[in-house]
Design a protein around this motif. Structure first.
Motif, PDB file in Angstrom:
ATOM      1  N   GLU A   1       0.847  -1.203   0.000  1.00  0.00           N
ATOM      2  CA  GLU A   1       0.000   0.000   0.000  1.00  0.00           C
ATOM      3  C   GLU A   1       0.878   1.247   0.000  1.00  0.00           C
ATOM      4  OE1 GLU A   1      -3.170   0.343   2.848  1.00  0.00           O
ATOM      5  OE2 GLU A   1      -3.725  -1.767   2.603  1.00  0.00           O
ATOM      6  N   PRO A   2       0.491   2.282  -0.765  1.00  0.00           N
ATOM      7  CA  PRO A   2       1.311   3.504  -0.804  1.00  0.00           C
ATOM      8  C   PRO A   2       1.158   4.301   0.488  1.00  0.00           C
ATOM      9  CG  PRO A   2      -0.712   3.811  -2.064  1.00  0.00           C
ATOM     10  CD  PRO A   2      -0.732   2.387  -1.583  1.00  0.00           C
ATOM     11  N   ALA A   3       2.210   5.062   0.819  1.00  0.00           N
ATOM     12  CA  ALA A   3       2.202   5.848   2.062  1.00  0.00           C
ATOM     13  C   ALA A   3       1.757   7.279   1.772  1.00  0.00           C
ATOM     14  CB  ALA A   3       3.595   5.844   2.672  1.00  0.00           C
ATOM     15  N   LEU A   4       1.042   7.842   2.738  1.00  0.00           N
ATOM     16  CA  LEU A   4       0.560   9.225   2.629  1.00  0.00           C
ATOM     17  C   LEU A   4       1.748  10.200   2.620  1.00  0.00           C
ATOM     18  CD1 LEU A   4      -2.160  10.769   2.652  1.00  0.00           C
ATOM     19  CD2 LEU A   4      -1.871  11.025   5.120  1.00  0.00           C
ATOM     20  N   ALA A   5       1.610  11.308   1.882  1.00  0.00           N
ATOM     21  CA  ALA A   5       2.644  12.356   1.881  1.00  0.00           C
ATOM     22  C   ALA A   5       1.955  13.706   2.084  1.00  0.00           C
ATOM     23  CB  ALA A   5       3.399  12.330   0.559  1.00  0.00           C
TER      24      ALA A   5
ATOM     25  N   GLY B   1       0.237  17.163   1.682  1.00  0.00           N
ATOM     26  CA  GLY B   1      -0.631  17.701   0.633  1.00  0.00           C
ATOM     27  C   GLY B   1      -1.461  16.652  -0.083  1.00  0.00           C
ATOM     28  N   MET B   2      -1.334  15.409   0.358  1.00  0.00           N
ATOM     29  CA  MET B   2      -2.001  14.297  -0.339  1.00  0.00           C
ATOM     30  C   MET B   2      -3.073  13.664   0.553  1.00  0.00           C
ATOM     31  SD  MET B   2      -0.028  14.235  -3.067  1.00  0.00           S
ATOM     32  CE  MET B   2       0.899  12.985  -3.911  1.00  0.00           C
ATOM     33  N   ALA B   3      -3.939  12.881  -0.086  1.00  0.00           N
ATOM     34  CA  ALA B   3      -4.911  12.073   0.643  1.00  0.00           C
ATOM     35  C   ALA B   3      -4.817  10.645   0.116  1.00  0.00           C
ATOM     36  CB  ALA B   3      -6.321  12.618   0.446  1.00  0.00           C
ATOM     37  N   LYS B   4      -5.102   9.712   0.990  1.00  0.00           N
ATOM     38  CA  LYS B   4      -5.130   8.303   0.565  1.00  0.00           C
ATOM     39  C   LYS B   4      -6.571   7.927   0.248  1.00  0.00           C
ATOM     40  CE  LYS B   4      -3.627   3.692   2.059  1.00  0.00           C
ATOM     41  NZ  LYS B   4      -2.907   2.975   3.145  1.00  0.00           N
ATOM     42  N   ILE B   5      -6.756   7.379  -0.921  1.00  0.00           N
ATOM     43  CA  ILE B   5      -8.093   7.062  -1.428  1.00  0.00           C
ATOM     44  C   ILE B   5      -8.232   5.559  -1.607  1.00  0.00           C
ATOM     45  CG2 ILE B   5      -9.711   7.447  -3.361  1.00  0.00           C
ATOM     46  CD1 ILE B   5      -8.917   9.999  -1.772  1.00  0.00           C
ATOM     47  N   LYS B   6      -9.348   5.027  -1.120  1.00  0.00           N
ATOM     48  CA  LYS B   6      -9.704   3.652  -1.443  1.00  0.00           C
ATOM     49  C   LYS B   6     -10.495   3.712  -2.746  1.00  0.00           C
ATOM     50  CE  LYS B   6     -12.358  -0.309   0.276  1.00  0.00           C
ATOM     51  NZ  LYS B   6     -11.595  -1.236  -0.541  1.00  0.00           N
ATOM     52  N   VAL B   7      -9.962   3.115  -3.793  1.00  0.00           N
ATOM     53  CA  VAL B   7     -10.594   3.180  -5.108  1.00  0.00           C
ATOM     54  C   VAL B   7     -11.872   2.330  -5.087  1.00  0.00           C
ATOM     55  CG1 VAL B   7     -10.301   2.693  -7.567  1.00  0.00           C
ATOM     56  CG2 VAL B   7      -8.342   3.490  -6.218  1.00  0.00           C
ATOM     57  N   ARG B   8     -12.972   2.890  -5.611  1.00  0.00           N
ATOM     58  CA  ARG B   8     -14.234   2.144  -5.633  1.00  0.00           C
ATOM     59  C   ARG B   8     -14.744   1.858  -7.038  1.00  0.00           C
ATOM     60  NH1 ARG B   8     -17.231   1.736  -0.925  1.00  0.00           N
ATOM     61  NH2 ARG B   8     -18.446   0.352  -2.248  1.00  0.00           N
ATOM     62  N   SER B   9     -14.521   2.766  -7.983  1.00  0.00           N
ATOM     63  CA  SER B   9     -14.910   2.502  -9.375  1.00  0.00           C
ATOM     64  C   SER B   9     -13.860   3.082 -10.315  1.00  0.00           C
ATOM     65  CB  SER B   9     -16.273   3.112  -9.710  1.00  0.00           C
ATOM     66  OG  SER B   9     -17.309   2.401  -9.069  1.00  0.00           O
ATOM     67  N   ILE B  10     -13.657   2.370 -11.424  1.00  0.00           N
ATOM     68  CA  ILE B  10     -12.667   2.779 -12.429  1.00  0.00           C
ATOM     69  C   ILE B  10     -13.327   2.678 -13.799  1.00  0.00           C
ATOM     70  CG2 ILE B  10     -10.377   2.297 -13.416  1.00  0.00           C
ATOM     71  CD1 ILE B  10     -10.175   0.313 -10.808  1.00  0.00           C
ATOM     72  N   GLY B  11     -13.371   3.791 -14.525  1.00  0.00           N
ATOM     73  CA  GLY B  11     -13.857   3.747 -15.902  1.00  0.00           C
ATOM     74  C   GLY B  11     -12.721   3.330 -16.825  1.00  0.00           C
ATOM     75  N   ILE B  12     -13.069   2.548 -17.851  1.00  0.00           N
ATOM     76  CA  ILE B  12     -12.069   2.101 -18.837  1.00  0.00           C
ATOM     77  C   ILE B  12     -12.272   2.922 -20.100  1.00  0.00           C
ATOM     78  CG2 ILE B  12     -11.173   0.142 -20.138  1.00  0.00           C
ATOM     79  CD1 ILE B  12     -10.988  -0.208 -17.103  1.00  0.00           C
ATOM     80  N   CYS B  13     -11.195   3.485 -20.632  1.00  0.00           N
ATOM     81  CA  CYS B  13     -11.368   4.311 -21.826  1.00  0.00           C
ATOM     82  C   CYS B  13     -10.402   3.925 -22.922  1.00  0.00           C
ATOM     83  CB  CYS B  13     -11.335   5.790 -21.471  1.00  0.00           C
ATOM     84  SG  CYS B  13      -9.811   6.645 -21.713  1.00  0.00           S
TER      85      CYS B  13
ATOM     86  N   ILE C   1      -4.750   4.522  -3.547  1.00  0.00           N
ATOM     87  CA  ILE C   1      -3.918   5.419  -4.330  1.00  0.00           C
ATOM     88  C   ILE C   1      -3.765   6.735  -3.568  1.00  0.00           C
ATOM     89  CG2 ILE C   1      -5.904   6.233  -5.711  1.00  0.00           C
ATOM     90  CD1 ILE C   1      -3.971   6.318  -8.141  1.00  0.00           C
ATOM     91  N   ILE C   2      -2.609   7.374  -3.730  1.00  0.00           N
ATOM     92  CA  ILE C   2      -2.324   8.650  -3.062  1.00  0.00           C
ATOM     93  C   ILE C   2      -2.504   9.762  -4.097  1.00  0.00           C
ATOM     94  CG2 ILE C   2      -0.562  10.008  -1.865  1.00  0.00           C
ATOM     95  CD1 ILE C   2      -1.388   7.513  -0.296  1.00  0.00           C
ATOM     96  N   ILE C   3      -3.371  10.747  -3.770  1.00  0.00           N
ATOM     97  CA  ILE C   3      -3.721  11.802  -4.730  1.00  0.00           C
ATOM     98  C   ILE C   3      -3.558  13.175  -4.052  1.00  0.00           C
ATOM     99  CG2 ILE C   3      -5.611  12.743  -6.162  1.00  0.00           C
ATOM    100  CD1 ILE C   3      -5.068   9.988  -7.111  1.00  0.00           C
TER     101      ILE C   3
END
Ligand SMILES: [Zn+2]
Ligand SMILES: [Zn+2]
Length: 337
Positions: A19-23, A25-37, A120-122
């Motif tokens: 799992e990525p570490a928080l830094a 200015g960032m937030a840690k997000i649990k991904v729930r949906s991903i669109g494919i393009c 993911i860290i965003i």
């Protein structure tokens, strides 16, 4: 955490990654949906112009905030939409508040690992509230924002006659937002099935299937004027060059597409029309907010756009299968619990 990795063109694997570490200015997000393009399909097929493998794809993301720094404006459990276009913040475009065309832009899932993973860290500034949207709906905001941005670039106003060329997901989004802007919308595509699908999603839009008589049909439909604004969403050099034929005198053509090629045109034709040819790249917070509000107000047939679904663990087998279903596929959404 479970991650889907495109290790090389044509090869997707499931990996267990740390799992990525928080830094800051960032937030840690649990991904729930991903669109494919289209970008993801191009990366998978190896036709993306500048991609380094291995890569975790996925840039059309929604999720939940699970970790923040002290003093963050976000709260744990917030449902968010990710703007995947990470700007440098200091270049000439960023200084003009056009981070969407930053000189040093980094796109999640393209230049850097994206969201086909559990966490993911965003940067916090790239997260927008999903409000009442479901996670699947929220993951569709990004692709719709691309079309909404093209409409904004074209300065479409009430009563404008608008032609959208290309009835894929981006073109459908552009057509819907051109209608919301008050445009009278027609859609042109080479594929009759796509035009039939577009007719049921973009109510009241006129459909044209490209054929030998298209130019004459379009001239007749517009009483010889052609269109005030043409929005190209084809990704085809030939189609982009042909799009210019359908621009009225005093009109504009917006290239939402990009092709790795030269686009040429006849200068007297361009000059006589005092035509504007406008680039449209990515989207900004303003476009995302417009899309979120339009979905909320019931102006977008959002659930009909989601034609295919899968769970993340099944993606390595599903994504190649979807490549063969492009006639019926508008937006595939990958879900995580
Ligand atoms: Zn996309
Ligand atoms: Zn920049």
């Amino acid at each position: 955490m479970l991650s889907v990795v495109c290790v090389e063109p044509g090869k997707l694997t499931l990996e267990d990654r740390a799992e990525p570490a928080l830094a800051a200015g960032m937030a840690k997000i649990k991904v729930r949906s991903i669109g494919i393009c289209g970008t993801d399909f191009h990366i998978y097929e190896g036709s993306h112009p500048f991609l380094q493998y291995p890569r975790v794809m996925g840039h059309e993301l929604s999720g939940e905030v699970v970790e923040v720094n002290a003093g963050s404006a976000l709260t744990l459990g917030d449902r968010v939409i990710v703007n995947p276009y990470l700007p440098c913040g200091s270049c000439v475009a960023c200084r003009k508040e056009k981070p969407n065309c930053c000189t040093n832009i980094r796109v999640l899932g393209v230049h850097t690992d994206g969201g086909m993973t559990e966490f993911i860290i965003i940067p916090e500034g790239q997260l927008y509230p999903a409000n009442d949207l479901s996670f699947a709906q929220a993951a569709m905001v990004e692709f719709l924002s691309i079309g909404a941005h093209g409409v904004r670039r074209g300065e479409i106003k009430s009563g404008d006659r608008v032609l959208v060329v290309g009835a894929g997901p981006i073109g459908l989004g552009a057509a819907l937002f051109a209608q919301i802007a008050g445009g009278s919308v027609a859609i042109l595509d080479v594929n009759a099935a796509r035009i039939a699908g577009a007719a049921s999603l973009v109510k009241g839009a006129k459909g044209f299937v490209l054929g030998a008589n298209t130019d004459a049909e379009i001239a007749q439909y517009t009483n010889g004027d052609m269109f005030d604004v043409v929005l190209d969403a084809t990704g085809s050099k030939r189609a982009m060059e042909a799009s210019l034929k359908y621009v009225a005198h005093g009109g504009s053509c917006v290239f939402i597409s990009v092709v790795k090629d030269q686009i040429t045109f006849d200068d007297p034709f361009f000059h006589a029309r005092e035509m504007r040819i406008i680039g449209s790249r990515n989207a900004t917070k303003q476009d995302f907010n417009h899309v979120i509000a339009s979905i909320k107000n019931g102006k977008i047939p959002i659930d009909l756009l989601n034609t295919h679904t899968a769970e993340l663990k099944d993606l390595p087998s599903k994504l190649p299968q979807w490549l063969g279903e492009q006639d019926s596929l508008i937006k595939a959404i990958v879900t995580l619990d």
